[in-house]
Write a protein that holds these residues in place. Structure first.
Motif, PDB file in Angstrom:
ATOM      1  N   ASP A   4      -2.940 -35.957  39.941  1.00 53.20           N
ATOM      2  CA  ASP A   4      -1.545 -35.522  39.935  1.00 53.20           C
ATOM      3  C   ASP A   4      -0.872 -36.165  41.139  1.00 53.20           C
ATOM      4  O   ASP A   4      -1.120 -35.778  42.282  1.00 53.20           O
ATOM      5  CB  ASP A   4      -1.477 -33.997  40.012  1.00 53.20           C
ATOM      6  N   ILE A   5      -0.034 -37.151  40.888  1.00 60.93           N
ATOM      7  CA  ILE A   5       0.606 -37.886  41.987  1.00 60.93           C
ATOM      8  C   ILE A   5       2.074 -37.508  42.160  1.00 60.93           C
ATOM      9  O   ILE A   5       2.791 -38.129  42.945  1.00 60.93           O
ATOM     10  CB  ILE A   5       0.484 -39.411  41.778  1.00 60.93           C
ATOM     11  N   LEU A   6       2.534 -36.486  41.435  1.00 59.11           N
ATOM     12  CA  LEU A   6       3.967 -36.190  41.399  1.00 59.11           C
ATOM     13  C   LEU A   6       4.530 -35.726  42.743  1.00 59.11           C
ATOM     14  O   LEU A   6       5.740 -35.822  42.970  1.00 59.11           O
ATOM     15  CB  LEU A   6       4.271 -35.147  40.328  1.00 59.11           C
ATOM     16  N   ASP A   7       3.693 -35.247  43.629  1.00 55.06           N
ATOM     17  CA  ASP A   7       4.183 -34.860  44.954  1.00 55.06           C
ATOM     18  C   ASP A   7       4.069 -36.008  45.949  1.00 55.06           C
ATOM     19  O   ASP A   7       4.413 -35.851  47.120  1.00 55.06           O
ATOM     20  CB  ASP A   7       3.397 -33.650  45.472  1.00 55.06           C
ATOM     21  N   GLY A   8       3.614 -37.158  45.459  1.00 54.00           N
ATOM     22  CA  GLY A   8       3.481 -38.326  46.315  1.00 54.00           C
ATOM     23  C   GLY A   8       4.511 -39.396  45.974  1.00 54.00           C
ATOM     24  O   GLY A   8       5.671 -39.095  45.704  1.00 54.00           O
ATOM     25  N   ASP A   9       4.055 -40.643  45.959  1.00 55.24           N
ATOM     26  CA  ASP A   9       4.978 -41.738  45.671  1.00 55.24           C
ATOM     27  C   ASP A   9       4.329 -42.714  44.696  1.00 55.24           C
ATOM     28  O   ASP A   9       3.201 -42.507  44.256  1.00 55.24           O
ATOM     29  CB  ASP A   9       5.428 -42.448  46.951  1.00 55.24           C
ATOM     30  N   ALA A  10       5.039 -43.768  44.382  1.00 57.95           N
ATOM     31  CA  ALA A  10       4.583 -44.738  43.380  1.00 57.95           C
ATOM     32  C   ALA A  10       3.769 -45.868  43.985  1.00 57.95           C
ATOM     33  O   ALA A  10       3.502 -46.862  43.299  1.00 57.95           O
ATOM     34  CB  ALA A  10       5.785 -45.309  42.631  1.00 57.95           C
ATOM     35  N   GLY A  11       3.378 -45.734  45.240  1.00 56.72           N
ATOM     36  CA  GLY A  11       2.596 -46.785  45.875  1.00 56.72           C
ATOM     37  C   GLY A  11       3.368 -48.090  45.937  1.00 56.72           C
ATOM     38  O   GLY A  11       4.550 -48.106  46.279  1.00 56.72           O
ATOM     39  N   ASP A  12       2.700 -49.175  45.544  1.00 56.03           N
ATOM     40  CA  ASP A  12       3.352 -50.486  45.627  1.00 56.03           C
ATOM     41  C   ASP A  12       3.966 -50.919  44.303  1.00 56.03           C
ATOM     42  O   ASP A  12       4.304 -52.094  44.130  1.00 56.03           O
ATOM     43  CB  ASP A  12       2.365 -51.546  46.115  1.00 56.03           C
ATOM     44  N   ALA A  13       4.144 -49.979  43.372  1.00 58.57           N
ATOM     45  CA  ALA A  13       4.677 -50.329  42.050  1.00 58.57           C
ATOM     46  C   ALA A  13       6.096 -50.873  42.162  1.00 58.57           C
ATOM     47  O   ALA A  13       6.941 -50.308  42.865  1.00 58.57           O
ATOM     48  CB  ALA A  13       4.659 -49.123  41.129  1.00 58.57           C
ATOM     49  N   GLN A  14       6.339 -51.952  41.440  1.00 60.94           N
ATOM     50  CA  GLN A  14       7.686 -52.516  41.366  1.00 60.94           C
ATOM     51  C   GLN A  14       8.449 -52.009  40.152  1.00 60.94           C
ATOM     52  O   GLN A  14       9.676 -52.071  40.115  1.00 60.94           O
ATOM     53  CB  GLN A  14       7.587 -54.044  41.311  1.00 60.94           C
ATOM     54  N   VAL A  15       7.705 -51.532  39.151  1.00 57.65           N
ATOM     55  CA  VAL A  15       8.292 -50.929  37.958  1.00 57.65           C
ATOM     56  C   VAL A  15       7.514 -49.654  37.656  1.00 57.65           C
ATOM     57  O   VAL A  15       6.275 -49.674  37.642  1.00 57.65           O
ATOM     58  CB  VAL A  15       8.232 -51.867  36.738  1.00 57.65           C
ATOM     59  N   VAL A  16       8.237 -48.560  37.419  1.00 57.01           N
ATOM     60  CA  VAL A  16       7.614 -47.300  37.012  1.00 57.01           C
ATOM     61  C   VAL A  16       8.068 -46.985  35.593  1.00 57.01           C
ATOM     62  O   VAL A  16       9.270 -46.963  35.305  1.00 57.01           O
ATOM     63  CB  VAL A  16       7.982 -46.148  37.964  1.00 57.01           C
ATOM     64  N   MET A  26       7.885 -29.473  34.374  1.00 49.01           N
ATOM     65  CA  MET A  26       7.454 -30.870  34.423  1.00 49.01           C
ATOM     66  C   MET A  26       8.638 -31.788  34.709  1.00 49.01           C
ATOM     67  O   MET A  26       8.545 -32.714  35.529  1.00 49.01           O
ATOM     68  CB  MET A  26       6.796 -31.257  33.097  1.00 49.01           C
ATOM     69  N   ALA A  27       9.760 -31.532  34.058  1.00 49.48           N
ATOM     70  CA  ALA A  27      10.933 -32.391  34.228  1.00 49.48           C
ATOM     71  C   ALA A  27      11.401 -32.412  35.671  1.00 49.48           C
ATOM     72  O   ALA A  27      11.747 -33.466  36.213  1.00 49.48           O
ATOM     73  CB  ALA A  27      12.056 -31.921  33.312  1.00 49.48           C
ATOM     74  N   ASN A  28      11.416 -31.264  36.321  1.00 50.95           N
ATOM     75  CA  ASN A  28      11.877 -31.193  37.706  1.00 50.95           C
ATOM     76  C   ASN A  28      10.971 -32.002  38.632  1.00 50.95           C
ATOM     77  O   ASN A  28      11.440 -32.745  39.496  1.00 50.95           O
ATOM     78  CB  ASN A  28      11.928 -29.743  38.172  1.00 50.95           C
ATOM     79  N   ARG A  29       9.672 -31.867  38.447  1.00 54.77           N
ATOM     80  CA  ARG A  29       8.733 -32.603  39.291  1.00 54.77           C
ATOM     81  C   ARG A  29       8.807 -34.100  39.016  1.00 54.77           C
ATOM     82  O   ARG A  29       8.787 -34.914  39.951  1.00 54.77           O
ATOM     83  CB  ARG A  29       7.306 -32.098  39.065  1.00 54.77           C
ATOM     84  N   VAL A  30       8.877 -34.454  37.739  1.00 52.43           N
ATOM     85  CA  VAL A  30       8.934 -35.873  37.382  1.00 52.43           C
ATOM     86  C   VAL A  30      10.190 -36.524  37.942  1.00 52.43           C
ATOM     87  O   VAL A  30      10.134 -37.623  38.500  1.00 52.43           O
ATOM     88  CB  VAL A  30       8.874 -36.054  35.857  1.00 52.43           C
ATOM     89  N   LEU A  31      11.324 -35.861  37.804  1.00 53.10           N
ATOM     90  CA  LEU A  31      12.574 -36.455  38.291  1.00 53.10           C
ATOM     91  C   LEU A  31      12.514 -36.701  39.787  1.00 53.10           C
ATOM     92  O   LEU A  31      12.914 -37.776  40.263  1.00 53.10           O
ATOM     93  CB  LEU A  31      13.763 -35.564  37.947  1.00 53.10           C
ATOM     94  N   ARG A  32      12.005 -35.749  40.540  1.00 55.62           N
ATOM     95  CA  ARG A  32      11.896 -35.948  41.989  1.00 55.62           C
ATOM     96  C   ARG A  32      10.995 -37.142  42.307  1.00 55.62           C
ATOM     97  O   ARG A  32      11.299 -37.942  43.194  1.00 55.62           O
ATOM     98  CB  ARG A  32      11.375 -34.673  42.661  1.00 55.62           C
ATOM     99  N   PHE A  33       9.899 -37.263  41.567  1.00 57.25           N
ATOM    100  CA  PHE A  33       9.000 -38.401  41.771  1.00 57.25           C
ATOM    101  C   PHE A  33       9.696 -39.721  41.451  1.00 57.25           C
ATOM    102  O   PHE A  33       9.595 -40.695  42.216  1.00 57.25           O
ATOM    103  CB  PHE A  33       7.759 -38.246  40.892  1.00 57.25           C
ATOM    104  N   LEU A  34      10.403 -39.761  40.329  1.00 57.04           N
ATOM    105  CA  LEU A  34      11.068 -41.001  39.923  1.00 57.04           C
ATOM    106  C   LEU A  34      12.161 -41.403  40.905  1.00 57.04           C
ATOM    107  O   LEU A  34      12.354 -42.596  41.177  1.00 57.04           O
ATOM    108  CB  LEU A  34      11.638 -40.839  38.513  1.00 57.04           C
ATOM    109  N   ILE A  35      12.861 -40.429  41.433  1.00 58.86           N
ATOM    110  CA  ILE A  35      13.893 -40.734  42.434  1.00 58.86           C
ATOM    111  C   ILE A  35      13.250 -41.329  43.683  1.00 58.86           C
ATOM    112  O   ILE A  35      13.750 -42.317  44.256  1.00 58.86           O
ATOM    113  CB  ILE A  35      14.705 -39.465  42.773  1.00 58.86           C
TER     114      ILE A  35
END
Length: 230
Positions: free
Chosen positions: A130-142, A153-162
């Motif tokens: 579960d990486i939603l409380d972290g970040d996307a690492g070195d990803a250039q596209v998510v 789920m939507a609330n956690r996902v949106l915060r991660f995507l932002i």
């Protein structure tokens, strides 16, 4: 459990083309109830529903978009969030991504990702967690297919995507008009009529869209336009 997760995937889900993305084959279950009961029988109450055994509408739309627009991921590092079957991850790899990381909290999903990647002769890095409380690492596209299916789920996902967008990643999601999609934060890129299982969606075709997080597209021409496939 007598079988490994990979053996279970290969045994109980048939390798077949994806309806809207026939270039890709996945191990898919014929119907959900029997497989769900089977996995609960093997893994007891902590086993989640077998989301990995189906090509969900949002994921199909996103995979179709990526294959039709390979420049979205070609030459880039990609994160496929809540990967499930790995459909979107496989599409990204086929479209020329330099690295594809597919993350899911279900160990069966990660096994399915790896099995499906091999079946399509691409390299995808499956990762459980579960990486939603972290970040996307070195990803250039998510990329995220069909992740807005519940409010929590939507609330956690949106915060991660932002956070991913603030880190410089381009963020695309596929969604079949789920109730919790925060539409005001996204702009539509494309729309597709996706064949789906009535047992899963109560309909045979579900219109699904690919959306881009507007936070990283401000000032881009064409915002708000939707492209309908076919």
């Amino acid at each position: 459990m007598s079988e490994t997760p990979a053996e279970f995937v290969r045994t109980y889900a048939q390798l077949s083309p994806v309806a809207a993305v026939p270039e890709i084959r996945l191990h898919q279950a014929a119907e959900p109830i029997g497989l769900w009961e089977l996995t609960e029988g093997e893994f007891r109450s902590e086993q989640p529903p077998p989301f990995w055994a189906f090509a969900w509408a949002g994921g199909q739309a996103l995979a179709r978009y990526v294959l039709d627009h390979p420049e979205t991921v070609a030459g880039r590092r990609v994160l496929d969030l809540a990967s499930g079957s790995g459909l979107v991850a496989v599409a990204a790899a086929r479209a020329g991504a330099t690295r594809v990381r597919a993350v899911d909290t279900d160990r069966m999903a990660v096994a399915a990702v790896e099995v499906n990647a091999r079946a399509n002769e691409v390299v995808v890095e499956g990762e459980i967690g579960d990486i939603l409380d972290g970040d996307a690492g070195d990803a250039q596209v998510v990329l995220a297919g069909d992740v807005f299916y519940s409010k929590a789920m939507a609330n956690r996902v949106l915060r991660f995507l932002i956070r991913a967008a603030r880190g410089g990643a381009r963020v695309l999601v596929g969604d079949p008009d789920r109730a919790y999609l925060p539409r005001d934060r996204f702009r539509p890129l494309a729309g597709y009529d996706i064949p789906v299982s009535p047992a899963l969606e109560s309909v045979r075709v579900k219109h699904s869209r690919v959306w881009e997080l507007t936070q990283i597209t401000s000032g881009t021409g064409g915002a708000g336009r939707e492209q309908r496939a076919g």
